[in-house]
Design a protein around this motif. Structure first.
Motif, PDB file in Angstrom:
ATOM      1  N   PRO A  13       1.024  -1.165  -0.061  1.00 53.93           N
ATOM      2  CA  PRO A  13      -0.061  -0.112   0.070  1.00 53.93           C
ATOM      3  C   PRO A  13       0.901   1.260   0.154  1.00 53.93           C
ATOM      4  CG  PRO A  13      -0.677  -1.669   1.689  1.00 53.93           C
ATOM      5  CD  PRO A  13       0.453  -2.060   1.024  1.00 53.93           C
ATOM      6  N   THR A  14       0.370   2.312  -0.613  1.00 54.55           N
ATOM      7  CA  THR A  14       1.166   3.544  -0.584  1.00 54.55           C
ATOM      8  C   THR A  14       1.656   4.126   0.682  1.00 54.55           C
ATOM      9  OG1 THR A  14      -0.024   4.053  -2.599  1.00 54.55           O
ATOM     10  CG2 THR A  14       0.958   6.051  -1.707  1.00 54.55           C
ATOM     11  N   ALA A  15       0.697   4.272   1.594  1.00 51.04           N
ATOM     12  CA  ALA A  15       1.038   4.362   2.809  1.00 51.04           C
ATOM     13  C   ALA A  15       2.255   3.761   3.643  1.00 51.04           C
ATOM     14  CB  ALA A  15      -0.004   4.566   3.781  1.00 51.04           C
ATOM     15  N   GLN A  16       2.314   2.376   3.484  1.00 55.06           N
ATOM     16  CA  GLN A  16       3.311   1.753   3.976  1.00 55.06           C
ATOM     17  C   GLN A  16       4.607   2.015   3.156  1.00 55.06           C
ATOM     18  OE1 GLN A  16       2.183  -2.423   4.482  1.00 55.06           O
ATOM     19  NE2 GLN A  16       0.212  -1.861   5.341  1.00 55.06           N
ATOM     20  N   ARG A  17       4.440   2.017   1.798  1.00 59.42           N
ATOM     21  CA  ARG A  17       5.741   2.505   1.154  1.00 59.42           C
ATOM     22  C   ARG A  17       6.295   3.791   1.675  1.00 59.42           C
ATOM     23  NH1 ARG A  17       3.012   1.206  -3.752  1.00 59.42           N
ATOM     24  NH2 ARG A  17       3.259   3.458  -4.556  1.00 59.42           N
ATOM     25  N   ARG A  18       5.671   4.897   2.117  1.00 58.23           N
ATOM     26  CA  ARG A  18       6.060   6.064   2.536  1.00 58.23           C
ATOM     27  C   ARG A  18       6.763   6.091   3.855  1.00 58.23           C
ATOM     28  NH1 ARG A  18       0.646   9.591   0.543  1.00 58.23           N
ATOM     29  NH2 ARG A  18       1.074   9.643  -1.887  1.00 58.23           N
ATOM     30  N   MET A  19       5.800   5.222   4.668  1.00 60.81           N
ATOM     31  CA  MET A  19       6.599   4.858   6.132  1.00 60.81           C
ATOM     32  C   MET A  19       8.030   4.312   6.127  1.00 60.81           C
ATOM     33  SD  MET A  19       3.198   3.250   8.236  1.00 60.81           S
ATOM     34  CE  MET A  19       1.541   3.914   7.861  1.00 60.81           C
ATOM     35  N   ILE A  20       8.132   3.222   5.171  1.00 56.18           N
ATOM     36  CA  ILE A  20       9.443   2.713   4.779  1.00 56.18           C
ATOM     37  C   ILE A  20      10.557   3.669   4.503  1.00 56.18           C
ATOM     38  CG2 ILE A  20      10.837   0.822   3.698  1.00 56.18           C
ATOM     39  CD1 ILE A  20       8.128  -0.811   3.965  1.00 56.18           C
ATOM     40  N   ALA A  21      10.111   4.708   3.421  1.00 54.73           N
ATOM     41  CA  ALA A  21      11.147   5.388   2.973  1.00 54.73           C
ATOM     42  C   ALA A  21      11.362   6.375   3.931  1.00 54.73           C
ATOM     43  CB  ALA A  21      10.187   6.078   1.617  1.00 54.73           C
ATOM     44  N   ALA A  22      10.311   6.988   4.626  1.00 52.19           N
ATOM     45  CA  ALA A  22      10.569   7.993   5.633  1.00 52.19           C
ATOM     46  C   ALA A  22      11.535   7.509   6.752  1.00 52.19           C
ATOM     47  CB  ALA A  22       9.261   8.421   6.310  1.00 52.19           C
ATOM     48  N   LEU A  23      11.500   6.244   7.137  1.00 51.88           N
ATOM     49  CA  LEU A  23      12.074   5.597   8.194  1.00 51.88           C
ATOM     50  C   LEU A  23      13.674   5.692   7.511  1.00 51.88           C
ATOM     51  CD1 LEU A  23       9.971   3.216   9.701  1.00 51.88           C
ATOM     52  CD2 LEU A  23      10.966   4.995  10.915  1.00 51.88           C
ATOM     53  N   LEU A  24      13.894   5.176   6.427  1.00 52.10           N
ATOM     54  CA  LEU A  24      15.018   4.919   5.931  1.00 52.10           C
ATOM     55  C   LEU A  24      15.765   6.600   5.780  1.00 52.10           C
ATOM     56  CD1 LEU A  24      14.615   2.369   2.949  1.00 52.10           C
ATOM     57  CD2 LEU A  24      16.069   2.273   4.939  1.00 52.10           C
ATOM     58  N   ALA A  25      14.912   7.422   5.454  1.00 55.46           N
ATOM     59  CA  ALA A  25      15.678   8.813   5.480  1.00 55.46           C
ATOM     60  C   ALA A  25      16.012   9.134   6.819  1.00 55.46           C
ATOM     61  CB  ALA A  25      14.412   9.718   4.821  1.00 55.46           C
ATOM     62  N   ALA A  26      15.149   9.074   7.893  1.00 52.90           N
ATOM     63  CA  ALA A  26      15.430   9.105   9.155  1.00 52.90           C
ATOM     64  C   ALA A  26      16.627   8.539   9.717  1.00 52.90           C
ATOM     65  CB  ALA A  26      14.002   8.782  10.125  1.00 52.90           C
ATOM     66  N   VAL A  27      16.787   7.274   9.317  1.00 52.94           N
ATOM     67  CA  VAL A  27      18.302   6.754   9.677  1.00 52.94           C
ATOM     68  C   VAL A  27      19.286   7.319   9.103  1.00 52.94           C
ATOM     69  CG1 VAL A  27      19.574   4.672   9.538  1.00 52.94           C
ATOM     70  CG2 VAL A  27      17.307   4.307  10.106  1.00 52.94           C
ATOM     71  N   ALA A  28      19.204   7.771   7.890  1.00 53.01           N
ATOM     72  CA  ALA A  28      20.310   8.393   7.056  1.00 53.01           C
ATOM     73  C   ALA A  28      20.401   9.813   7.710  1.00 53.01           C
ATOM     74  CB  ALA A  28      19.905   8.525   5.556  1.00 53.01           C
ATOM     75  N   LEU A  29      19.492  10.558   8.125  1.00 54.94           N
ATOM     76  CA  LEU A  29      19.740  11.939   8.671  1.00 54.94           C
ATOM     77  C   LEU A  29      20.462  11.592  10.100  1.00 54.94           C
ATOM     78  CD1 LEU A  29      16.350  13.761   7.671  1.00 54.94           C
ATOM     79  CD2 LEU A  29      18.532  14.245   7.142  1.00 54.94           C
ATOM     80  N   ALA A  30      19.953  10.564  10.923  1.00 53.85           N
ATOM     81  CA  ALA A  30      20.442  10.242  12.184  1.00 53.85           C
ATOM     82  C   ALA A  30      21.872   9.980  12.026  1.00 53.85           C
ATOM     83  CB  ALA A  30      19.826   9.271  12.820  1.00 53.85           C
ATOM     84  N   ASN A  31      22.493   9.549  10.974  1.00 49.56           N
ATOM     85  CA  ASN A  31      23.895   9.374  10.880  1.00 49.56           C
ATOM     86  C   ASN A  31      24.774  10.556  10.365  1.00 49.56           C
ATOM     87  OD1 ASN A  31      24.515   6.501  11.889  1.00 49.56           O
ATOM     88  ND2 ASN A  31      22.570   6.248  10.906  1.00 49.56           N
ATOM     89  N   ILE A  32      24.229  11.678  10.011  1.00 47.39           N
ATOM     90  CA  ILE A  32      24.872  12.748   9.486  1.00 47.39           C
ATOM     91  C   ILE A  32      25.638  13.247  10.720  1.00 47.39           C
ATOM     92  CG2 ILE A  32      24.949  15.024   8.785  1.00 47.39           C
ATOM     93  CD1 ILE A  32      22.212  14.387   7.095  1.00 47.39           C
ATOM     94  N   ALA A  33      26.995  13.610  10.710  1.00 43.42           N
ATOM     95  CA  ALA A  33      27.735  14.171  11.871  1.00 43.42           C
ATOM     96  C   ALA A  33      27.421  13.031  13.052  1.00 43.42           C
ATOM     97  CB  ALA A  33      27.550  15.502  12.097  1.00 43.42           C
ATOM     98  N   GLN A  34      27.638  12.041  12.917  1.00 45.40           N
ATOM     99  CA  GLN A  34      27.125  11.059  14.034  1.00 45.40           C
ATOM    100  C   GLN A  34      28.030  11.266  15.238  1.00 45.40           C
ATOM    101  OE1 GLN A  34      26.167   8.543  16.394  1.00 45.40           O
ATOM    102  NE2 GLN A  34      24.883   8.064  14.687  1.00 45.40           N
TER     103      GLN A  34
END
Length: 217
Positions: A13-34
């Motif tokens: 479902p589109t909403a579930q794809r968006r959740m997964i993509a948002a979480l992957l982006a959040a992990v990437a952001l969390a590792n900037i200047a870790q």
């Protein structure tokens, strides 16, 4: 293989794809200047693996978007805590910037309590998705599924604390202490398990009350 992965992804479902993509982006952001690069793989690695596997897992064991939202919110809370290895989440700095006072002084806290929030979220946010999965894919009744999900939260909490203990035994002392986030509390593991079970009990109570008004789904 790539076309197969794309097909699995598009089948969600589109909403579930968006959740997964948002979480992957959040992990990437969390590792900037870790700030804690030595521990980042331990903190974020399992989340990345779970998110990469999520389309195939959801294809094999589908869940409602509501259940997926609970899982996504828990992973978002974890990702934020993982950036600061839980013990150093700067919520006091954020509170001072917003309201001019830190939460620890206002509430009398003597330790960083973010890990307690995530343990509570483990129970409160994952119990109903677990129960839904047990109903859908194991044929359990709603009440039985809630009971088993409540027990699974306790089991999961205990296994995680055992994992932390094994890490303490195997890893270097300082590194293990940073990862475990005990902050000098010898009863940290027991408190973590108790608050996760409290969150699960709250979720079960809400579900049972809702069932009196309408069938739980």
């Amino acid at each position: 293989m790539i076309s197969g992965a794309v097909a699995v992804w598009k089948a969600l479902p589109t909403a579930q794809r968006r959740m997964i993509a948002a979480l992957l982006a959040a992990v990437a952001l969390a590792n900037i200047a870790q700030p804690y690069p030595d521990l980042a793989p331990l903190q974020h690695g399992p989340t990345i693996l779970l998110l990469v596997a999520a389309p195939w897992l959801l294809r094999r064991w589908p869940l409602s978007t509501r259940a997926m939202a609970g899982i996504a919110l828990f992973l978002a809370l974890h990702t934020l805590g993982a950036r600061y290895i839980y013990s150093y989440v700067p919520y006091d700095d954020w509170a001072r910037a917003l309201i001019g006072h830190d939460l620890s002084s206002l509430l009398g806290w003597t330790r960083n309590g973010y890990d307690r929030l995530v343990h509570f979220g483990f129970g409160a946010l994952l119990t109903l998705p677990l129960a839904e999965g047990l109903r859908r894919h194991a044929g359990m009744s709603a009440r039985t599924a809630l009971t088993v999900a409540f027990a699974f939260i306790g089991l999961g909490s205990a296994l995680y604390e055992i994992f932390e203990w094994l890490l303490t035994v195997i890893a270097a002392g300082e590194t293990a202490d940073y990862y475990n986030g005990q902050q000098g509390d010898v009863w940290d593991a027991q408190k973590d398990m108790a608050i996760a079970q409290l969150g699960s009990a709250l979720a079960v109570t809400i579900a049972l009350v809702a069932r009196r008004r309408a069938p739980y789904s």
